[in-house]
Motif scaffolding. Structure first.
Motif, PDB file in Angstrom:
ATOM      1  N   ARG A 289     -55.476  28.225  -2.725  1.00  0.00           N
ATOM      2  CA  ARG A 289     -55.336  29.525  -1.693  1.00  0.00           C
ATOM      3  C   ARG A 289     -56.037  29.294  -0.534  1.00  0.00           C
ATOM      4  O   ARG A 289     -55.743  29.754   0.533  1.00  0.00           O
ATOM      5  N   LEU A 290     -57.549  28.719  -0.616  1.00  0.00           N
ATOM      6  CA  LEU A 290     -58.263  28.354   0.277  1.00  0.00           C
ATOM      7  C   LEU A 290     -57.553  27.592   1.399  1.00  0.00           C
ATOM      8  O   LEU A 290     -57.570  27.749   2.621  1.00  0.00           O
ATOM      9  N   GLN A 291     -57.122  26.574   1.047  1.00  0.00           N
ATOM     10  CA  GLN A 291     -56.327  25.536   1.854  1.00  0.00           C
ATOM     11  C   GLN A 291     -55.263  26.104   2.857  1.00  0.00           C
ATOM     12  O   GLN A 291     -54.996  26.020   3.906  1.00  0.00           O
TER      13      GLN A 291
ATOM     14  N   THR B 128     -44.379  33.565   2.866  1.00  0.00           N
ATOM     15  CA  THR B 128     -44.358  32.901   1.880  1.00  0.00           C
ATOM     16  C   THR B 128     -44.816  31.524   2.146  1.00  0.00           C
ATOM     17  O   THR B 128     -44.344  30.553   2.707  1.00  0.00           O
ATOM     18  N   HIS B 129     -45.854  31.255   1.203  1.00  0.00           N
ATOM     19  CA  HIS B 129     -46.172  29.598   1.259  1.00  0.00           C
ATOM     20  C   HIS B 129     -45.584  28.690   0.469  1.00  0.00           C
ATOM     21  O   HIS B 129     -44.779  29.259  -0.337  1.00  0.00           O
ATOM     22  N   PRO B 130     -45.628  27.525   0.642  1.00  0.00           N
ATOM     23  CA  PRO B 130     -44.771  26.562  -0.100  1.00  0.00           C
ATOM     24  C   PRO B 130     -45.053  26.746  -1.799  1.00  0.00           C
ATOM     25  O   PRO B 130     -44.248  26.600  -2.449  1.00  0.00           O
ATOM     26  N   THR B 131     -46.243  27.214  -2.156  1.00  0.00           N
ATOM     27  CA  THR B 131     -46.636  27.370  -3.521  1.00  0.00           C
ATOM     28  C   THR B 131     -45.953  28.836  -4.262  1.00  0.00           C
ATOM     29  O   THR B 131     -45.801  29.088  -5.160  1.00  0.00           O
ATOM     30  N   GLY B 132     -45.460  29.529  -3.202  1.00  0.00           N
ATOM     31  CA  GLY B 132     -44.650  30.623  -3.737  1.00  0.00           C
ATOM     32  C   GLY B 132     -45.615  32.014  -3.276  1.00  0.00           C
ATOM     33  O   GLY B 132     -45.127  33.172  -3.583  1.00  0.00           O
ATOM     34  N   ARG B 133     -46.881  31.857  -3.099  1.00  0.00           N
ATOM     35  CA  ARG B 133     -47.622  32.829  -2.624  1.00  0.00           C
ATOM     36  C   ARG B 133     -47.196  33.620  -1.383  1.00  0.00           C
ATOM     37  O   ARG B 133     -46.900  33.102  -0.347  1.00  0.00           O
ATOM     38  N   VAL B 134     -47.271  34.855  -1.707  1.00  0.00           N
ATOM     39  CA  VAL B 134     -46.810  35.772  -0.410  1.00  0.00           C
ATOM     40  C   VAL B 134     -47.900  36.620  -0.137  1.00  0.00           C
ATOM     41  O   VAL B 134     -48.505  37.132  -0.846  1.00  0.00           O
ATOM     42  N   GLU B 135     -48.053  36.539   1.285  1.00  0.00           N
ATOM     43  CA  GLU B 135     -49.108  37.456   2.102  1.00  0.00           C
ATOM     44  C   GLU B 135     -48.357  38.486   2.975  1.00  0.00           C
ATOM     45  O   GLU B 135     -47.070  38.192   3.145  1.00  0.00           O
TER      46      GLU B 135
ATOM     47  N   THR C 253     -54.084  39.214   1.241  1.00  0.00           N
ATOM     48  CA  THR C 253     -53.826  37.884   0.503  1.00  0.00           C
ATOM     49  C   THR C 253     -53.758  38.482  -0.962  1.00  0.00           C
ATOM     50  O   THR C 253     -53.558  39.576  -1.337  1.00  0.00           O
ATOM     51  N   VAL C 254     -54.027  37.516  -1.907  1.00  0.00           N
ATOM     52  CA  VAL C 254     -53.872  37.967  -3.509  1.00  0.00           C
ATOM     53  C   VAL C 254     -54.593  39.227  -3.758  1.00  0.00           C
ATOM     54  O   VAL C 254     -54.237  40.113  -4.355  1.00  0.00           O
ATOM     55  N   ASP C 255     -55.749  39.340  -3.417  1.00  0.00           N
ATOM     56  CA  ASP C 255     -56.797  40.133  -3.883  1.00  0.00           C
ATOM     57  C   ASP C 255     -57.707  40.744  -2.846  1.00  0.00           C
ATOM     58  O   ASP C 255     -58.789  41.271  -3.017  1.00  0.00           O
TER      59      ASP C 255
ATOM     60  N   PRO D 272     -71.294  20.324 -13.135  1.00  0.00           N
ATOM     61  CA  PRO D 272     -69.981  19.728 -13.419  1.00  0.00           C
ATOM     62  C   PRO D 272     -68.845  20.956 -13.566  1.00  0.00           C
ATOM     63  O   PRO D 272     -67.565  20.399 -13.372  1.00  0.00           O
ATOM     64  N   GLU D 273     -68.859  22.113 -13.826  1.00  0.00           N
ATOM     65  CA  GLU D 273     -67.773  22.826 -13.817  1.00  0.00           C
ATOM     66  C   GLU D 273     -67.407  23.287 -12.601  1.00  0.00           C
ATOM     67  O   GLU D 273     -67.995  23.409 -11.436  1.00  0.00           O
ATOM     68  N   THR D 274     -66.309  24.049 -12.613  1.00  0.00           N
ATOM     69  CA  THR D 274     -65.650  24.562 -11.558  1.00  0.00           C
ATOM     70  C   THR D 274     -65.772  25.932 -11.628  1.00  0.00           C
ATOM     71  O   THR D 274     -66.210  26.663 -12.636  1.00  0.00           O
ATOM     72  N   THR D 275     -65.559  26.707 -10.557  1.00  0.00           N
ATOM     73  CA  THR D 275     -65.805  28.227 -10.341  1.00  0.00           C
ATOM     74  C   THR D 275     -64.230  28.699  -9.969  1.00  0.00           C
ATOM     75  O   THR D 275     -63.855  28.215  -8.987  1.00  0.00           O
ATOM     76  N   PRO D 276     -63.882  30.051 -10.544  1.00  0.00           N
ATOM     77  CA  PRO D 276     -62.676  30.544 -10.111  1.00  0.00           C
ATOM     78  C   PRO D 276     -62.778  31.445  -8.884  1.00  0.00           C
ATOM     79  O   PRO D 276     -61.658  32.027  -8.505  1.00  0.00           O
ATOM     80  N   GLY D 277     -63.864  31.512  -8.189  1.00  0.00           N
ATOM     81  CA  GLY D 277     -63.957  32.302  -6.928  1.00  0.00           C
ATOM     82  C   GLY D 277     -63.093  31.528  -5.900  1.00  0.00           C
ATOM     83  O   GLY D 277     -61.967  31.149  -5.779  1.00  0.00           O
ATOM     84  N   GLY D 278     -63.369  32.223  -4.344  1.00  0.00           N
ATOM     85  CA  GLY D 278     -62.591  31.734  -3.328  1.00  0.00           C
ATOM     86  C   GLY D 278     -62.010  32.899  -2.762  1.00  0.00           C
ATOM     87  O   GLY D 278     -62.087  33.867  -2.950  1.00  0.00           O
ATOM     88  N   PRO D 279     -61.177  32.310  -1.716  1.00  0.00           N
ATOM     89  CA  PRO D 279     -60.507  33.314  -0.729  1.00  0.00           C
ATOM     90  C   PRO D 279     -59.508  33.969  -1.676  1.00  0.00           C
ATOM     91  O   PRO D 279     -58.905  33.654  -2.526  1.00  0.00           O
TER      92      PRO D 279
END
Length: 243
Positions: A115-117, A156-163, A179-181, A236-243
């Motif tokens: 989503r950020l990219q 609509t982005h290539p992933t199908g995500r719509v803004e 955006t999504v949220d 080592p873990e990832t986080t679900p945050g972001g834009p």
């Protein structure tokens, strides 16, 4: 007045009694006018990097944004005594300063990184030359944001995500982007090296709203590529945050 004359004048009376809705412009026309409003391609091609600093209005906070073509991004926000960093080097997206305890940098989960990219790391954004990025833009109709008439777009982005976007119907500058949220509302722009950059904007996320005002813009700053990379010593873990 004869019945025949009355019938002849009736359409004119109806037209004068209400506003007609203008036809919607085509996708190509919208994108053309958007580019003119925000900075033509030749001006954008010469701008490869910028840095902006500002404040969080109504709160004790600051913001710094650094962007470099084609898709490098770093955002630093200091608010309520805590700092948060968000970055992308074009390959890996990460954030730092989220959660309790000492700040530690972690990669974003794949979906958040994507989503950020898509939405924010792109230096020019999705409405500039969208077809080359496999982005679909559809003109959905007329709307209104903060009392201003707008054009509603579905992106609509290539992933199908719509803004959802709203452009000012007169200036063709962005008024709102959903955006999504998150909802971004743009209040003011500043021309920097022939390109319009957002100067005052707000971010609505759930029940929270933060308002930002950028006060300084630096064009073509000397940047160390390391500022966009994931800092050393990450968890080592990832986080679900972001834009």
């Amino acid at each position: 007045m004869t019945p025949t004359l009355l019938l002849a004048l009736l359409p004119l009376a109806l037209a004068a009694g209400g506003e007609s809705t203008p036809p919607l412009p085509s996708e190509a026309e919208v994108l053309r006018r958007f580019e003119i409003a925000m900075g033509p391609g030749e001006a954008r091609a010469t701008l490869t990097a910028w840095r902006a600093t500002g404040v969080v209005e109504g709160e004790e906070g600051t913001i710094t944004i650094v962007r470099q073509r084609p898709d490098r991004l770093r955002v630093e926000i200091q608010l309520e005594g805590r700092r948060r960093w968000l970055g992308s080097d074009g390959d890996l997206a990460w954030q730092e300063g989220v959660g309790e305890g000492p700040p530690q940098a972690v990669p974003l989960e794949p979906e958040a990184a994507k989503r950020l990219q898509e939405a924010w790391a792109d230096f020019d954004g999705p409405l500039f030359d969208p077809r080359s990025k496999h982005i679909e833009v559809r003109v959905m109709g007329w709307g209104a944001v903060s009392g201003r008439r707008s054009l509603r777009l579905a992106v609509t982005h290539p992933t199908g995500r719509v803004e959802s976007w709203h452009l000012d119907a007169e200036t063709y500058r962005p008024l709102e982007r959903t955006t999504v949220d998150r909802v971004w509302v743009f209040h003011e722009f500043e021309r920097v090296s022939g390109v319009m950059l957002p100067k005052r904007f707000e971010l609505r996320e759930g029940s929270q709203t933060h308002r930002y005002r950028l006060e300084t813009f630096e064009v073509e700053p000397l940047l160390d590529p390391a500022i966009f990379r994931l800092p050393q010593g990450v968890r080592p873990e990832t986080t679900p945050g972001g834009p």
